[in-house]
Design a protein around this motif. Structure first.
Motif, short mmCIF file in Angstrom:
data_model
loop_
_atom_site.label_atom_id
_atom_site.label_comp_id
_atom_site.label_asym_id
_atom_site.label_seq_id
_atom_site.Cartn_x
_atom_site.Cartn_y
_atom_site.Cartn_z
N UNK A 41 37.20 21.88 31.59
CA UNK A 41 37.90 21.86 30.32
C UNK A 41 36.89 22.06 29.18
N UNK A 46 47.33 29.34 13.14
CA UNK A 46 47.74 28.02 13.62
C UNK A 46 48.48 28.15 14.93
N UNK A 49 46.13 28.70 17.59
CA UNK A 49 45.50 27.42 17.90
C UNK A 49 46.39 26.63 18.86
N UNK A 50 47.67 26.66 18.51
CA UNK A 50 48.63 25.90 19.31
C UNK A 50 48.72 26.48 20.73
N UNK A 64 46.53 27.60 22.50
CA UNK A 64 45.44 27.08 23.34
C UNK A 64 45.89 25.86 24.14
N UNK A 65 46.84 25.14 23.58
CA UNK A 65 47.24 23.87 24.22
C UNK A 65 48.43 24.03 25.17
N UNK A 66 48.87 25.21 25.37
CA UNK A 66 50.01 25.30 26.30
C UNK A 66 50.57 26.70 26.41
N UNK A 67 49.80 27.70 26.01
CA UNK A 67 50.25 29.07 26.21
C UNK A 67 51.37 29.44 25.26
N UNK A 94 54.62 27.19 24.59
CA UNK A 94 54.63 26.04 23.67
C UNK A 94 54.92 26.52 22.24
N UNK A 119 58.68 27.39 22.09
CA UNK A 119 59.51 26.18 22.13
C UNK A 119 59.42 25.43 20.82
N UNK A 120 58.20 25.32 20.29
CA UNK A 120 58.02 24.55 19.07
C UNK A 120 58.72 25.21 17.89
N UNK A 162 53.16 23.51 11.99
CA UNK A 162 53.36 24.75 12.73
C UNK A 162 52.91 25.98 11.94
#
Lengths: 1341, 124
Positions: free
Chosen positions: A829, A1232, A1235-1236, A1238-1241, A1244, A1247-1248, A1289
């Protein structure tokens, strides 16, 4: 009879005398010869109407026969008419006819066949039938015997011859008048010759029953009677007496055809007749006596002609009285007894009598009649000799005797017969003695084989020719056996059985069938049967009784023989076992002497002890090599056996120092029927091999056990339903269970049961072994033991399979593994984060560098002193170098992090080359290098390619070429399309472009060429580097070319320049390239003019950063140290402080702490500026009280964004007046979102945004609703949430709007609220539209 | 593996709630979401958590009240669960206020994802 005989003799003498006295020539008297017989064979046909005709009779034959018979010579011949007169002829035919139509076989009659010289020719003819009766054509045989005397002598001869004869003689003329009588006749009639001569003999002297009789009648009578001897007449004497005469001969005197007269010869039988009468009376009495007697009485002549038999005789032998005359005693004797009987009779003749005469007669029905009795021989002059016999019928007795004998013989047959076949034959032979048992069989019923015929005799050989006949017979046997009764069956009974389908039909049904089941101990073992196909009377009920009588014995005999054979087989089998087995078998008696032993025993004794044992030997120490101990051992065992106890032991024999053998020995008492023990048997066999392997096994087992017991892991074995059968002692140590606790329990009690373990059995059955299976074993205290198991299915051919396995404790291992996994995850990681950081940094780094360079250019154009110009030039060079290095590093790290992507867009190669030329022409001119480029004609006008990256590669190679080419050299670029036309077709407009950059430079050695494209490699690696560069350029070029699906290479020789080439693949396009603006030249704005304090000890940085901020609209105050900053901040209020961290004397952190310690009424946020752009630093700064940080080199955009973010985000808190400048805000900040990601493809992000869209709409609608109710608190709350969500977001416009309205509301500015909320909604709708149309395709940008 | 750390996310906005949940799940945390302070207390009755992400601005029982309630729980272990506050207007409360309420750390909206992950990791 004597009389007749005597008379005949006398007659012969007379005839002889006559012959002698005859002297007349031409007269030949026939010679009386009783030997002469004429035979004539003839065929006669008898029609249905009893018409008779000769088929074949030769008259010539007949004449010849007659001539021979009578010895006629010369021309004497007889005509047939002469021979047989009409009347006689008819008689003759009647006789034959009678014969042919009757049952009689032959008959005799007398015939006259004319006369010859006065002599009547008379014959006795016997006719015999030859051939079968009732046939149309009969063959007959005529036996013709001449009858004597046929005297035809002159009267006087005859008279002379008779005159003194004792015989009565009388001659008459043709009328019956007496012409002559002899003395004897005169005496008898008490007459004188004169008185009698002329008298009619027949009328006067021989009346018949008182009547007178003429001569014709007499003659007829004579002819009828045949023999003149038999004619009896009574004659009257002169004195009236009657005298009985027996006429013994009549001599006829013929003259041609006419009767001249006759001479009658007779004898006086008056006395005889009287006597006979008396005798007859006596005879009657006797015969009555005889007839009433039970004994068989008979009288017969020497030749066997029966003279008398009594009633008992007739009844016993079955003859009618009338038949007696025709019987002959010798014919009645049983053929087998002919010879002895005849010799007995001979002896009787010599001895006179025999009272113990025995013989066997044959009755009319063919039965043998056994007789015994006395016989006497009577002979005398008076009468012919005769046998007088009195027999007792001893048939029954004999039968009984024979039966007894049969019974006995059958009983003893078992002994006499060597085998079963012999026995059967003997039984048959014995049966034949007592009955007509020519057709005989023995059937045996066997549970398995069914009915079999071990013995089957059918004397005709034609009634059992088909299988069907036997099958039928088997049915019959079955039937009789089932009834378990003796059966007497005649043809019709058998036919009934066929009709009733009890027995199957067959070709010929026996006339008579007798069968008796054979029973032993009430068990039917089979059947004996006699039968006859031709003669019903051949067998009778008595035979059945007889069969029945012996059947028991036959059965016993057969059973005994069978048992005997079985016993023999068994004995031989036992013997075979005794001899053939590999075992040593022997027995000893109470003195320990051998009573038996087999060959193996002998062989072993000889080979082991070099001596052969003999029956009766005692083995003791002296005569064999068995040591005392062994002997004692055996004697002990023998003793035990004699006490009734068996022993079994294994014993080792040391035959030689290195030669040991093992035997297993069984000593058993031999128990007699009464339980006594006289012998002891021994059986021994070699078990050396077994023993050796046993010992080996024991050894290996011990080895195994040692291993097993010191086993660290748990070894277990259980049967298929899970019951533990074996477990290693290690179970105690690992689980605290005792092995005894576990054995016999089910294994499922000892591990955690889940779906995985559930599948274990299935897997096990499928694969027979499962390895590295993890399971949790439950310890005695309930804790779990993590185990890894290898489990195996052991299949047994003869029983259900077992499961064995080894479980290893891996609790510790597991923990270590988990820790390791964690560490690995963390490491991976971190690495990912680092790579991602570097990749993301590229933009951030390049932008400020470009800013610097741009500013330097701006600076250079201002009014500068020559010295300043020099400085600026230096700064510019350094900046460019730095940028280049940074670019290289960042590109490489981006490539390695997999972040490098190509963004193909329509581009013109010509344009690209022009740009390149533009970039490098100045430099070329400076170095007086001839720099040219050429494009081939076949290039497509536009290609889809990443122009920036292509330029990068080209720049790199071109820069190198220019760098390494000395002044006045040349650099040439060639671009051409090298696409294979076929592949172009195939891959649809994908072209391969080849670009060459050649120079007249210093060249590269072969060795250096090899590593040229590797990272951090430079052709010149000397410490005094003549040429600058990071050495990454070619490596990056190579990576980029690979991304473009191309290759890269170089050909070069030292001093002869180099030629770099690379290829790339790109699709042709018809779309012209878009006019793009340089992103680096974007204008940056701020929406407000915050007051900023910039603290940095570095003047350049201060200058650059200050310039950027000022240009962006900020009011900037510069401080070159911490102390200065502290001073300034107390003089004036600032919205924001930018703090360099690395400063001499008082660094950024200390300064920050000092500032915070001042407790200013308005504390501006402090942003760190640091070259430490790594993740860990940020934290450190935040902890130190810094509010944020920004990494160096400072890029304009980031800097301004930071200012905007902080000042505009918090401006209300600082009560800063603000201008609502929305310029520069984005609908969505993609950074942004990246960036997001990076945390879940991408998921994410989607969905967000989707969540946000729904919730934001709700919030806005709710706020609008609340506005109607003037529920400001609720609106505030909604706006607050919306603001936070939107900013998180990167939905910037919405966030900003929400924040503004919120700020206004907090200051109670609600006059524009309604309009503001609608604007908010407008912003939101814009966002929605943006998301649904343009955003999605760019997610991965 | 059972060593997945458990995070209780208390947030009335489903956007933030889901976002937080997804980000942290991606980091291999086990997430339980609730929408208000009362639900936090209820959830704690049933289960133990490694860390609580707490929005300050929540209906029924706001983050501050809720944090105080947690800290005063009888269960020692549960009362010591780290609490990370998330809020858009941190300036309404001072650092002191947070400390007094028992909040260990404060993350300001707009949420910096790195910061979020880093902070949660630090406390677990």
């Amino acid at each position: 009879m004597d009389l007749q005989h005597k008379s005949r003799e006398e007659l012969m003498k007379i005839i002889e005398k006559m012959r002698k006295t005859s002297h007349e020539p031409g007269v030949a008297l026939p010679h009386p010869s009783s030997e002469k017989v004429g035979l004539i064979f003839a065929k006669v046909r008898l029609s249905e109407l009893h018409q008779f005709s000769w088929e074949h009779l030769h008259v010539e034959d007949y004449n010849q026969v007659i001539a021979q018979l009578f010895e006629l010579q010369g021309a004497h011949s007889l005509s047939l008419e002469d021979r047989i007169s009409g009347e006689e002829k008819n008689q003759w035919l009647l006789h034959i006819k009678h014969l042919l139509t009757s049952e009689e076989k032959s008959l005799s009659f007398t015939g006259h066949y004319g006369s010859l010289n006065g002599m009547q020719l008379t014959t006795q003819t016997t006719v015999d039938k030859i051939g079968r009766p009732q046939e149309a054509v009969q063959r007959i045989c005529l036996q013709i015997v001449p009858v004597y005397p046929w005297v035809a002598a002159p009267d006087h001869h005859l008279e002379n011859a008779l005159i003194h004869s004792n015989l009565l003689a009388v001659t008459t003329d043709h009328q019956g008048k007496i012409t002559f009588c002899n003395t004897a006749f005169l005496d008898l009639t008490e007459s004188e010759a004169q008185e009698l001569l002329g008298e009619n003999l027949f009328e006067e002297l021989m009346p018949v029953r008182g009547e007178k009789m003429d001569m014709k009648k007499f003659l007829h009578l004579t002819a009828e009677r045949g023999f003149t001897e038999n004619i009896k007449r009574t004659i009257k004497t002169r004195l009236g007496k009657t005298v009985d005469l027996n006429l013994i001969s009549i001599i006829l005197h013929n003259e041609g055809q006419h009767l001249k007269g006759m001479t009658i010869l007779a004898e006086d039988i008056t006395e005889q007749k009287k006597v006979r009468k008396r005798l007859h009376e006596t005879n009657l009495q006797l015969s009555e006596l005889f007839n009433n007697a039970y004994d068989l009485i008979q009288i017969f002549q020497e030749n066997g002609n029966l003279l008398f038999v009594n009633k008992a005789w007739r009844e016993t032998l079955g003859y009618q009285e009338t038949e007696i005359k025709l019987l002959n005693f010798f014919e009645l004797i049983h053929p087998q007894y002919q010879a002895p009987t005849r010799s007995l009779l001979q002896r009787v003749r010599e001895e006179g009598r025999n009272s113990k005469f025995r013989t066997v007669l044959v009755a009319k029905d063919g039965d043998a009649v056994y007789v015994s009795g006395s016989i006497s021989w009577k002979s005398g002059s008076e009468r012919p000799a005769e046998y007088r016999v009195i027999f007792h019928d001893i048939s029954e007795q004999v039968k009984a005797e024979r039966l007894q004998r049969l019974y006995n013989s059958i009983t003893s047959l078992t002994m006499q017969s060597s085998d079963l076949d012999q026995l059967y034959f003997n039984i048959h032979r014995e049966l034949k003695k007592v009955m007509d048992a020519n057709n005989f069989y023995i059937a045996l019923a066997d549970e398995f084989k069914g009915i079999t015929f071990p013995y089957f005799i059918e004397s005709h050989g034609k009634y059992f020719n088909h299988e069907q006949d036997y099958e039928s017979e088997k049915d019959l046997v079955d039937y009789v056996i089932a009834s378990n009764k003796a059966h007497f069956l005649q043809e019709e009974d058998l036919l009934d059985l066929v009709t009733a389908t009890v027995i199957r039909p067959r070709a010929v049904i026996p006339q008579i069938w007798l069968g008796v089941p054979l029973t032993v101990n009430k068990r039917v073992i089979g059947l004996i049967a006699v039968l006859n196909f031709e003669k019903r009377t051949a067998l009778c009920e008595r035979d059945l009784d007889m069969l029945d009588f012996v059947s028991g014995q036959v059965a016993l005999a057969i059973e005994r023989k069978r048992n005997e054979e079985k016993l023999n087989e068994q004995t031989s089998r036992l013997n075979a076992i005794f001899e053939s087995s590999s075992h040593l078998i022997w027995s000893v008696d109470q003195q320990y002497r051998f009573t038996s032993f087999n060959q193996n025993f002998v062989r072993v004794m000889q080979s082991h002890y070099q001596m052969a044992p003999a029956l009766g030997d005692v083995y003791h120490e002296d005569n064999h090599r068995v040591t005392n101990d062994y002997l004692k051992h055996f004697i002990d065992k023998y003793k035990r056996a004699f006490e009734g106890r068996s022993s079994q032991f294994e014993i080792e024999f040391q035959l030689a120092p290195e030669y040991k053998i093992w035997k297993q020995v069984f000593i058993n008492p031999v128990l007699r029927g009464d339980g006594s023990i006289h012998e002891v048997s021994g059986i021994a066999h070699d078990i050396t091999q077994r023993k050796k392997s046993e010992l080996a096994l024991l050894e290996s087992e011990e080895k195994f056990r040692n291993i097993f017991e010191s086993f660290q892991d748990i070894y277990f074995r259980c049967n298929i339903d899970g019951t533990i059968t074996m477990i290693s002692p290690s179970v105690k140590e690992l689980t605290d269970f005792e092995t005894s606790d576990v054995i016999g329990k089910n294994i499922t009690n000892y591990y955690l049961y889940d779906s995985r373990t559930k599948n274990l059995i299935r897997k096990l059955v499928k694969n027979t072994s499962v390895r590295n299976f993890e399971a949790s074993v439950i310890k005695a205290n309930g804790e779990l033991l993590q185990c890894i198991c290898n489990v195996r299915l052991i299949e047994h051919p003869d029983r259900s399979p077992e499961i064995e396995g080894v479980a290893r404790d891996i609790t510790e291992l597991k923990k270590a593994n988990q820790a390791l996994q964690k560490a690995k995850d963390l490491a991976e990681k971190s690495l990912k984060v680092k790579e991602a950081f570097l990749a993301n940094m590229s933009h951030e780094i390049r932008t400020p560098m470009n800013g610097i360079i741009s500013m330097i250019d701006v600076l250079a154009e201002t009014d500068l002193s020559p010295q300043q110009t020099d400085y600026v030039e230096t700064i510019k060079t350094s900046s460019e170098t730095l940028l280049s290095i940074l670019n290289d590093i960042l590109d490489l790290s981006k490539i390695e992090a997999g972040k490098m992507k190509l963004y193909p867009a329509p581009a013109s190669l010509e344009q690209v080359l022009k740009k390149l030329y533009g970039l490098f022409s100045q430099k070329a001119v400076t170095k007086s290098i001839r720099f040219t480029y050429a494009l081939s004609d076949n290039l497509p006008p536009y290609l889809l390619l990443d122009e920036v990256r292509l330029l990068q590669v080209l720049s790199n190679l071109t820069a190198n070429a220019l760098k390494f080419t000395p002044e006045k050299g040349w650099v040439q670029i060639k671009v051409e399309d090298v696409t294979d036309p076929q592949s172009l077709q195939k891959y649809r407009a994908e072209h391969t472009i080849r670009i060459e950059i050649s120079d007249s430079g210093i060249g590269i050695s072969q060795e250096d060429q090899k590593t040229l494209f590797e990272k951090f490699n430079q052709a010149d690696s000397s410490s005094t580097k003549k040429y600058e560069g990071t050495g990454l350029g070619l490596s990056i070029a190579k990576q980029l070319v690979h991304l473009m699906q191309g290759g890269i290479g170089v050909t070069s020789h030292i001093g002869q320049g180099s030629k770099f080439w690379f290829t790339l693949k790109a699709k042709a396009t018809s779309t012209p390239p878009a006019q793009t603006t340089d992103p680096l030249l974007e204008t940056l704005y701020l929406t407000s003019s915050p007051k900023i304090l910039l603290v940095d000890d570095n003047a350049i940085n201060r200058k650059v950063t200050g310039e950027i901020l000022t240009n962006a609209g900020c009011k900037v105050t510069l401080a070159e140290s911490g102390q200065e900053a502290l001073r300034l901040i107390q003089q004036q209020t600032y919205d924001l402080v930018f703090m360099d961290i690395q400063m001499p004397e008082m660094d950024g952190i200390d300064t920050t702490k000092a500032m915070k310690a001042l407790k200013l009424p308005v504390q501006p946020p402090i942003i760190a500026m640091t070259a430490y752009s790594m993740q860990g630093d940020r934290e450190k700064f935040l902890k130190a009280g810094l509010d944020d940080y920004i990494s160096k080199p400072i890029r304009a955009k980031t800097l301004i964004q930071k200012v905007a973010e902080i000042t505009q985000g918090k401006i209300s808190n600082f009560d800063k007046p603000k201008t609502q400048n929305e310029k520069g805000l984005r609908v969505i900040n993609l950074e942004i979102l990246k960036e997001l990601e990076k945390f879940g493809g991408p998921a994410i992000v989607d969905a967000s945004l989707s969540d946000f869209e729904i919730e934001a709409e709700e919030l806005i609608e709710t706020a609008l609703e609340s506005l109607k109710k003037s529920d400001f608190a609720d609106i505030l709350s909604k706006l607050h949430t919306l603001k936070g969500n939107a900013s998180t977001l990167g939905v910037e416009k919405v966030a900003y709007r929400a924040k503004s309205i919120e700020a206004d509301m907090r200051q109670n500015k609600t006059d524009t609220l309604a309009q503001d909320l609608l604007s908010l909604k407008q912003d939101f709708l814009e966002f929605k539209k943006h998301v649904n149309s343009t955003l999605n395709p760019n997610h991965n940008v | 593996m059972s060593d997945r750390k458990k995070v209780l996310v208390a947030e009335d906005s489903s956007v933030i709630q889901n976002l937080t949940k997804r980000i942290l799940q991606f980091q291999n945390y086990e997430i339980t979401s609730v929408r208000d302070g009362q639900q936090v207390i209820d959830a704690l009755q049933k289960e133990n958590y490694d860390v609580i992400l707490m929005d300050i601005n929540m209906p029924k029982m706001n983050g501050m009240e809720c944090s105080r309630a947690i800290r005063s729980l009888d269960d020692k272990e549960k009362s010591r669960i780290p609490i990370i506050a998330i809020s858009g207007n941190a300036m309404n409360y001072s650092e002191e206020d947070f400390k007094n309420a028992g909040i260990n750390e404060f993350i300001q909206k707009p949420i910096d994802f790195d910061q979020l992950v880093e902070t949660v990791q630090r406390y677990t």
